[in-house]
Design a protein around this motif. Structure first.
Motif, PDB file in Angstrom:
ATOM      1  N   MET A   1       7.943  10.620   6.948  1.00  0.00           N
ATOM      2  CA  MET A   1       8.141  11.598   5.864  1.00  0.00           C
ATOM      3  C   MET A   1       7.692  10.908   4.576  1.00  0.00           C
ATOM      4  N   PRO A   2       6.530  11.312   4.029  1.00  0.00           N
ATOM      5  CA  PRO A   2       5.994  10.602   2.861  1.00  0.00           C
ATOM      6  C   PRO A   2       6.832  10.837   1.592  1.00  0.00           C
ATOM      7  N   PRO A   3       6.735   9.926   0.625  1.00  0.00           N
ATOM      8  CA  PRO A   3       7.344  10.190  -0.684  1.00  0.00           C
ATOM      9  C   PRO A   3       6.413  11.096  -1.492  1.00  0.00           C
ATOM     10  N   TRP A   4       6.942  12.216  -1.955  1.00  0.00           N
ATOM     11  CA  TRP A   4       6.100  13.194  -2.652  1.00  0.00           C
ATOM     12  C   TRP A   4       6.266  13.136  -4.166  1.00  0.00           C
TER      13      TRP A   4
ATOM     14  N   ASN B   1       5.173  11.333  -6.496  1.00  0.00           N
ATOM     15  CA  ASN B   1       3.989  11.154  -7.346  1.00  0.00           C
ATOM     16  C   ASN B   1       2.970  12.274  -7.162  1.00  0.00           C
ATOM     17  N   GLU B   2       3.176  13.075  -6.152  1.00  0.00           N
ATOM     18  CA  GLU B   2       2.188  14.114  -5.845  1.00  0.00           C
ATOM     19  C   GLU B   2       2.626  15.469  -6.389  1.00  0.00           C
TER      20      GLU B   2
ATOM     21  N   ASN C   1      -1.598   8.757   3.539  1.00  0.00           N
ATOM     22  CA  ASN C   1      -1.038   8.764   4.890  1.00  0.00           C
ATOM     23  C   ASN C   1      -2.117   9.269   5.854  1.00  0.00           C
TER      24      ASN C   1
ATOM     25  N   SER D   1       2.713   6.203   5.535  1.00  0.00           N
ATOM     26  CA  SER D   1       2.394   6.163   4.099  1.00  0.00           C
ATOM     27  C   SER D   1       2.280   4.726   3.646  1.00  0.00           C
TER      28      SER D   1
ATOM     29  N   ILE E   1      -0.891  13.653   2.975  1.00  0.00           N
ATOM     30  CA  ILE E   1      -0.391  13.952   1.629  1.00  0.00           C
ATOM     31  C   ILE E   1      -1.409  14.744   0.820  1.00  0.00           C
TER      32      ILE E   1
END
Lengths: 133, 109
Positions: A103-106, A108-109, B60, B74, B97
């Motif tokens: 689960m990526p960190p969002w 910054n996006e 990612n 990531s 992403i």
């Protein structure tokens, strides 16, 4: 007496019809930017673009990439996590809070508004049978 | 006791293995400004591709292609992760992403 009741019934029907017509015309207008309806709508767009890949278009955890992961991506319809938790995991990613590193960190996006909109959308798709922790 | 003939076969097989290792190449694909620096890359079976993040935010990289399915997770600026392609075919590569980031790796025999 009957005539009076009949007149009242007609009047009440007329009022209902007028109210329905007014609602119909109101529904053609765009909801206010800060309304829940607008947030959920914007959140659905963000979700489909960024999140559906893993969590599925319906949020049930069956996205295109779901087969890559064990455990599977979260079923967000049945998620019992509260809004604050969801905001945190969206912003910082799974690994930061002891969940899946996939689960990526969002943070910054997505903008703060987009994250809040996604959380509103997730609240809207949550099953009413789920007891939120 | 190993006969001269067996020793010869052993040396031959070892030589083939060494030769195949030596022939494998490593390529680098960078991610910068939310783009891969290659739209398409051709490699041979056994070659590796290193995916390096040069953006100041995470990428990612993953692929759902049948011949090579992977998810590199990531990772931030300056880090790279490597994938070895062990079957021939076309591999579609994406970033989880940034959905607009796409490239293909053509793996030749």
């Amino acid at each position: 007496m009957k005539k009076i009741l009949f007149a009242l019934a007609l009047l009440s029907m007329g009022v209902c019809a007028w109210a329905a017509e007014k609602d119909a015309s109101a529904s053609g207008e765009l909801p206010h930017k800060n309304s829940l309806e607008a947030k959920v709508y914007r959140g659905s767009i963000v979700f489909q673009y960024y999140c559906a890949l893993c969590h599925g278009v319906n949020g049930d955890g069956n996205g295109r990439t779901a087969r890559l992961y064990k455990p599977k991506p979260a079923n967000l319809i049945m998620s019992d996590k509260n809004d604050a938790y969801k905001e945190l995991i969206i912003r910082r990613g799974g690994e930061a809070i002891g969940r899946s590193s996939f689960m990526p960190p969002w943070g910054n996006e997505l903008t703060d508004e987009q994250i809040a909109d996604v959380v509103a959308f997730l609240r809207s798709i949550r099953s009413p049978t789920v007891e939120v922790k | 006791m190993i006969s001269k003939q067996h020793t010869g076969i052993l040396l031959f097989v070892t030589g083939l293995s060494v030769a195949s290792v030596v022939q494998a190449n490593e390529f680098e694909v960078t991610q910068k400004d939310k783009k891969f620096n290659h739209k398409a890359l051709t490699v041979k079976v056994g070659d590796s591709v290193s995916f390096k993040n040069e953006d100041p935010f995470v990428h990612n990289i993953f692929s759902l292609s049948d011949i090579k399915t992977f998810d590199l997770g990531s990772y931030p600026q300056g880090q790279s992760k490597k994938v070895t392609f062990d079957k021939p075919g076309t591999v579609d590569i994406e970033c989880a992403i940034h959905p607009e980031m796409k490239m293909t790796v053509e793996v030749k025999k």
